[in-house]
Design a protein around this motif. Structure first.
Motif, PDB file in Angstrom:
ATOM      1  N   HIS A 689       1.362  -0.921  -0.258  1.00 38.10           N
ATOM      2  CA  HIS A 689      -0.118   0.117  -0.037  1.00 38.10           C
ATOM      3  C   HIS A 689       0.831   1.248   0.280  1.00 38.10           C
ATOM      4  CE1 HIS A 689      -2.369  -3.130   1.281  1.00 38.10           C
ATOM      5  NE2 HIS A 689      -3.938  -2.473   1.698  1.00 38.10           N
ATOM      6  N   PHE A 690       0.410   2.261  -0.312  1.00 40.34           N
ATOM      7  CA  PHE A 690       0.951   3.543  -0.718  1.00 40.34           C
ATOM      8  C   PHE A 690       0.383   4.635  -0.360  1.00 40.34           C
ATOM      9  CE2 PHE A 690       0.039   3.362  -5.175  1.00 40.34           C
ATOM     10  CZ  PHE A 690      -0.511   4.568  -5.563  1.00 40.34           C
ATOM     11  N   THR A 691       0.772   5.660   0.197  1.00 43.23           N
ATOM     12  CA  THR A 691       0.013   7.563  -0.356  1.00 43.23           C
ATOM     13  C   THR A 691       0.864   8.499  -1.490  1.00 43.23           C
ATOM     14  OG1 THR A 691       0.960   7.921   1.818  1.00 43.23           O
ATOM     15  CG2 THR A 691      -0.629   6.721   2.345  1.00 43.23           C
ATOM     16  N   ALA A 692       0.168   8.458  -2.041  1.00 46.08           N
ATOM     17  CA  ALA A 692       1.246   9.007  -3.339  1.00 46.08           C
ATOM     18  C   ALA A 692       1.377  11.022  -2.707  1.00 46.08           C
ATOM     19  CB  ALA A 692       0.158   9.281  -4.724  1.00 46.08           C
ATOM     20  N   GLY A 693       2.743  11.047  -2.931  1.00 45.35           N
ATOM     21  CA  GLY A 693       3.660  12.388  -2.786  1.00 45.35           C
ATOM     22  C   GLY A 693       3.039  13.580  -3.985  1.00 45.35           C
ATOM     23  N   SER A 694       3.315  14.366  -3.578  1.00 48.42           N
ATOM     24  CA  SER A 694       2.715  15.933  -4.456  1.00 48.42           C
ATOM     25  C   SER A 694       3.863  15.635  -5.353  1.00 48.42           C
ATOM     26  CB  SER A 694       3.072  16.885  -3.654  1.00 48.42           C
ATOM     27  OG  SER A 694       2.774  17.605  -3.864  1.00 48.42           O
ATOM     28  N   PRO A 695       2.825  15.437  -6.850  1.00 44.31           N
ATOM     29  CA  PRO A 695       3.344  16.043  -8.087  1.00 44.31           C
ATOM     30  C   PRO A 695       3.766  17.690  -7.567  1.00 44.31           C
ATOM     31  CG  PRO A 695       1.302  16.394  -7.920  1.00 44.31           C
ATOM     32  CD  PRO A 695       1.354  15.898  -6.718  1.00 44.31           C
ATOM     33  N   ARG A 696       4.967  17.672  -9.276  1.00 47.52           N
ATOM     34  CA  ARG A 696       5.071  19.113  -9.320  1.00 47.52           C
ATOM     35  C   ARG A 696       4.155  20.164  -8.708  1.00 47.52           C
ATOM     36  NH1 ARG A 696       6.194  20.051 -14.450  1.00 47.52           N
ATOM     37  NH2 ARG A 696       7.388  18.854 -14.466  1.00 47.52           N
ATOM     38  N   ARG A 697       4.886  21.522  -8.245  1.00 45.79           N
ATOM     39  CA  ARG A 697       3.584  22.318  -7.597  1.00 45.79           C
ATOM     40  C   ARG A 697       4.643  23.650  -7.874  1.00 45.79           C
ATOM     41  NH1 ARG A 697       2.468  23.178  -1.058  1.00 45.79           N
ATOM     42  NH2 ARG A 697       4.604  23.352  -0.917  1.00 45.79           N
ATOM     43  N   PHE A 698       3.508  24.665  -7.956  1.00 46.44           N
ATOM     44  CA  PHE A 698       4.615  26.316  -8.783  1.00 46.44           C
ATOM     45  C   PHE A 698       3.868  27.174  -7.439  1.00 46.44           C
ATOM     46  CE2 PHE A 698       4.111  24.108 -12.746  1.00 46.44           C
ATOM     47  CZ  PHE A 698       5.688  24.241 -13.108  1.00 46.44           C
ATOM     48  N   LEU A 699       4.876  27.731  -6.669  1.00 45.87           N
ATOM     49  CA  LEU A 699       4.523  28.357  -5.419  1.00 45.87           C
ATOM     50  C   LEU A 699       4.414  30.210  -6.286  1.00 45.87           C
ATOM     51  CD1 LEU A 699       4.996  26.888  -2.110  1.00 45.87           C
ATOM     52  CD2 LEU A 699       2.379  27.541  -4.088  1.00 45.87           C
ATOM     53  N   ALA A 700       4.084  30.795  -5.793  1.00 51.76           N
ATOM     54  CA  ALA A 700       4.469  32.922  -6.157  1.00 51.76           C
ATOM     55  C   ALA A 700       4.306  33.698  -4.588  1.00 51.76           C
ATOM     56  CB  ALA A 700       3.786  32.786  -7.151  1.00 51.76           C
ATOM     57  N   THR A 701       5.382  34.137  -4.010  1.00 54.38           N
ATOM     58  CA  THR A 701       5.223  34.627  -2.794  1.00 54.38           C
ATOM     59  C   THR A 701       5.819  36.763  -2.600  1.00 54.38           C
ATOM     60  OG1 THR A 701       5.530  32.655  -1.682  1.00 54.38           O
ATOM     61  CG2 THR A 701       5.612  34.838  -0.135  1.00 54.38           C
ATOM     62  N   LEU A 702       4.974  37.270  -2.944  1.00 55.33           N
ATOM     63  CA  LEU A 702       4.805  38.503  -2.895  1.00 55.33           C
ATOM     64  C   LEU A 702       5.125  39.078  -0.984  1.00 55.33           C
ATOM     65  CD1 LEU A 702       5.472  41.174  -4.265  1.00 55.33           C
ATOM     66  CD2 LEU A 702       3.105  41.968  -3.909  1.00 55.33           C
ATOM     67  N   VAL A 703       6.162  39.798  -0.586  1.00 59.26           N
ATOM     68  CA  VAL A 703       6.683  40.094   0.491  1.00 59.26           C
ATOM     69  C   VAL A 703       6.614  41.248   0.335  1.00 59.26           C
ATOM     70  CG1 VAL A 703       7.804  39.442   2.486  1.00 59.26           C
ATOM     71  CG2 VAL A 703       8.014  37.536   1.090  1.00 59.26           C
ATOM     72  N   LEU A 704       6.529  41.892   1.412  1.00 52.52           N
ATOM     73  CA  LEU A 704       6.208  43.636   2.106  1.00 52.52           C
ATOM     74  C   LEU A 704       6.682  44.015   2.654  1.00 52.52           C
ATOM     75  CD1 LEU A 704       2.951  45.258  -0.642  1.00 52.52           C
ATOM     76  CD2 LEU A 704       5.192  44.528  -1.401  1.00 52.52           C
ATOM     77  N   GLU A 705       7.856  44.739   3.254  1.00 53.36           N
ATOM     78  CA  GLU A 705       7.845  44.869   4.468  1.00 53.36           C
ATOM     79  C   GLU A 705       8.160  46.287   4.831  1.00 53.36           C
ATOM     80  OE1 GLU A 705      11.621  41.465   4.491  1.00 53.36           O
ATOM     81  OE2 GLU A 705      12.289  43.397   4.459  1.00 53.36           O
ATOM     82  N   LEU A 706       7.422  47.065   5.295  1.00 52.98           N
ATOM     83  CA  LEU A 706       6.970  47.852   5.417  1.00 52.98           C
ATOM     84  C   LEU A 706       8.390  48.759   6.580  1.00 52.98           C
ATOM     85  CD1 LEU A 706       2.874  47.257   4.487  1.00 52.98           C
ATOM     86  CD2 LEU A 706       5.311  48.061   3.395  1.00 52.98           C
TER      87      LEU A 706
END
Length: 706
Positions: A689-706
């Motif tokens: 038995h198995f549990t599947a790991g994540s396929p390719r994943r894209f993430l975009a992050t915008l950070v603002l330091e005020l």
């Protein structure tokens, strides 16, 4: 649980400190000098009462930086922000990718505690790793789902300043669950003012992070909030959570400081469960599908720690009481309709706990053989009040567990560091733990009590061979407490005891190169291995682990970092039982774990007087030969993660790609009998038995330091 009251107190303290406080040292927190602190008469009187000198008017505040201290083993590490920042992820467990020899998976859904592999141990959800965040213990004793359950989803990655890794059990301050080692998170926010970030990505991933550090305050004073949600990369993988962490450092006098830490967390998640490999191959179910999408859970945590620290030139004292409220509900189904062909085998586990404890430490300079000798010690007290249930999801079958547990752990230790001759330092001591249990078993309608004692010696010899080069030899004993509800009335508590040895070399030129190479042996008199049919860890005979670990960190330029680490271990059983034979490989323990990371943050140019810099990172993770029950070997895991971005002063745009090569991989693998078709005759033949790991994943992050 008093989450709202604690949070109001924290916010009030943060606002007060923003207006009247400078900076202050606190236990385990690097502090930064941010100016002078006036010394009113009340503080002068208090400092004199504690044996110190009164502060002259407008005296500068003396700030001390606290690190992990001299290493207790060749492979001890401290990973700071420069190593943690390039790690993609949104939880405290994701950051463990930066820990040499560690690998984490999450087969139970995005919200259940991660499964942690570390230096030849399958620590499952924490049973072999002592974990603390900001000084607050994370492991849960006598947990319904697994001993030492350690859920790190409440940890916000952006406020983790450092992770100290103590492999083995060579430090007297290490207590329950320090078998494979200890992980200690130090918290802090690097940017003064307001930090905001928004992440969007594959599988409807959404994450909002907001934090505030008052101007003029050290990094350890902050308030942070994390909101996250995702639909998941397949069926029954939805998750959402909210986490709040806040900390205030308070200087009372030049030598006395306080720290208040508060955290509130809540989350809910779905879980697809494990799938038979044969059914996926035959097309009966999709690899990212689920036979029972009703699985999942809910998790909550509230915690608070108040610390007082006093330092003088020759000694230091720290006292930190804490309180933790926890609630967890899990719904899972490993075997389908194997046991109950009518109602099914799905079960629900619930646990509520309240933990009250205190950690204290005292250290004093005590010249014996040299002026660098030091004697210390500490007292750790912890009381847990637990209620737990385990019952079928459907049908009229009786509950499996219905119990209340009271667990008390009183620990004390002494720690001595001496230098008998130049270039040789001996550090070691003794730890004593008394554990007392009371169990109200509502199913058996009886109450039981048990107690036991653990005495664990530790010693490290450190020999300076050349500038920056040391040879270290270490020996230590560790222990793991038992599952309380399995104890008999009057029974002497049967601890799992570990004897560990490590020998190796460390090099640190304090600028360009840090490296370590070591060999280790761990001997356990009893161990725990997951039993899929019963969905719990069960005792097996003693085990032996022989292995080696290496870590290489290179910084040829201030903006360039390369890290390579790995561990190679052979873990075998030393005895036989109904499931295993002596000499068998310990199931689920990977024999080789490797991790590499290259990150760069070069300055590119200036735009209208503002600095433009780049961010780039490439990480690889490799897990090889994961033994499974019945002599089978699991599939290897090889993952590549990529990070790239641009920063213009306080604005950062970052892109992350997880599993860049989009390789199918198994997050977890098991071998057991199951039957997910109630109309088909059940077979008792074990299958993969198995549990599947994540396929390719894209993430975009915008950070603002005020």
């Amino acid at each position: 649980m008093p989450g709202s009251a604690l949070l109001r107190a924290l916010v009030g303290g943060a606002l007060l400190s923003a207006t009247v406080l400078g900076s202050a040292p606190a236990w385990g927190q690097p502090a930064e000098p941010e100016g002078d602190l006036p010394a009113p008469e009340e503080e002068e009187e208090e400092d004199e009462a504690l044996g110190g000198e009164p502060l002259p008017e407008e005296a500068p505040l003396v700030v001390t930086t606290h690190g992990p201290g001299p290493p207790r083993s060749p492979s001890q590490t401290a990973q700071g922000r420069d190593v943690l920042n390039p790690i993609p992820g949104s939880t405290g467990s994701d950051l463990l990718a930066a820990v040499p020899g560690a690998f984490v998976t999450q087969h139970g859904g995005e919200g259940k505690a991660h499964q942690i592999f570390f230096r030849g141990f399958d620590a499952v959800h924490g049973q072999d790793l002592e974990i603390a965040v900001g000084g607050v213990p994370v492991n849960e004793v006598s947990h319904i789902h697994g001993q030492g359950y350690a859920d790190l989803h409440f940890v916000i990655p952006e406020v983790v300043e450092r992770i100290d890794t103590l492999p083995g059990a060579f430090d007297p301050s290490q207590g329950d669950f320090a078998i494979a080692g200890s992980l200690r998170y130090t918290l802090g926010l690097p940017h003064e003012g307001i930090t905001l970030s928004q992440t969007v990505g594959s599988f409807a991933k959404r994450r909002l992070f907001a934090a505030y550090r008052p101007v003029g305050q050290p990094s350890g004073t902050f308030l942070a909030v994390d909101l996250s949600s995702s639909e998941g990369y397949g069926e029954a993988r939805e998750a959402e959570r909210v986490a709040t962490l806040g900390q205030v450092l308070v200087p009372f006098t030049a030598r006395t400081s306080g720290r208040l830490l508060v955290g509130v967390y809540g989350g809910r998640f779905s879980s697809p469960g494990a799938l038979p490999e044969e059914d996926v191959r035959l097309g009966l179910v999709d690899r990212l599908g689920s036979y029972d999408p009703g699985q999942g859970g809910r998790s909550q945590r509230v915690m608070a720690l108040a610390e007082l620290r006093h330092e003088r030139p020759d000694d230091e004292l720290m006292v930190a009481p804490y309180v933790i409220g926890r609630r967890l509900a899990l719904d899972f189904d490993f075997t389908g309709f194997l046991v109950d062909p009518i109602a099914g085998d799905a079960t629900i586990q619930r646990q509520d706990s309240l933990t009250v404890g205190l950690k204290s430490r005292y250290a004093h300079s005590l010249p014996i053989l040299s002026d660098q000798d030091r004697l210390g010690g500490g007292i750790d007290v912890r009381q847990d009040f637990i209620t737990q249930q385990h019952h079928p999801r459907r049908g009229d079958a009786p509950p499996l567990v219905d119990a209340g547990v009271r667990a008390t752990d009183v620990g004390a230790y002494a720690d001595l560091s001496i230098r008998p001759i130049p270039r040789v330092m001996v550090r070691g001591g003794m730890r004593f733990d008394a554990l007392i249990y009371g169990v109200d078993d509502h199913l058996a309608n009886e109450s039981r009590a048990a107690h036991g004692f653990a005495v664990t010696p530790k010693v490290t010899v450190d020999v300076g061979l050349a500038p920056g080069l040391d040879a270290l030899a270490a020996y230590g004993q560790g222990f793991r407490s038992p599952q309380a509800r399995n104890l008999q009335d009057g029974e002497a508590t049967p601890f799992a005891r570990m004897n560990g040895w490590e020998l190796g070399l460390r090099y640190d030129d304090r600028s360009v190169l840090r490296a370590s190479l070591s060999g280790y042996v761990s001997l356990l008199d009893q161990d725990l291995v997951f039993n899929e049919t019963r969905a719990r860890n069960e005792e097996v005979p003693g085990t032996l682990r022989i292995g080696g670990a290496t870590n290489l960190e290179l910084r040829p330029q201030p903006w360039l970092l390369a890290n390579l680490s790995g561990s190679l271990t052979r873990a075998t059983l030393r005895g036989s039982n109904a499931r295993f034979d002596a000499g068998d490989l310990v199931p689920f323990v990977p024999q080789l774990v490797m991790r590499s990371l290259v990150s760069a943050t070069p300055s590119l140019t200036r735009v209208d007087g503002h600095e433009l810099s780049a961010l780039a990172g490439l990480g690889t993770s490799y897990l090889h030969r994961r033994p499974l029950p019945y002599g089978e070997i699991g599939s290897d895991i090889f993952l590549v993660d990529l990070q790239a971005g641009l920063r213009l002063d306080g604005v950062l745009l970052r892109f992350d790609v997880d599993n860049l090569l989009d390789r199918p991989w198994n997050d977890a693998e098991f071998v057991y009998a199951s039957s997910f078709d109630p109309a088909a005759p059940a077979s008792l033949i074990p299958r993969r038995h198995f549990t599947a790991g994540s396929p390719r994943r894209f993430l975009a992050t915008l950070v603002l330091e005020l």
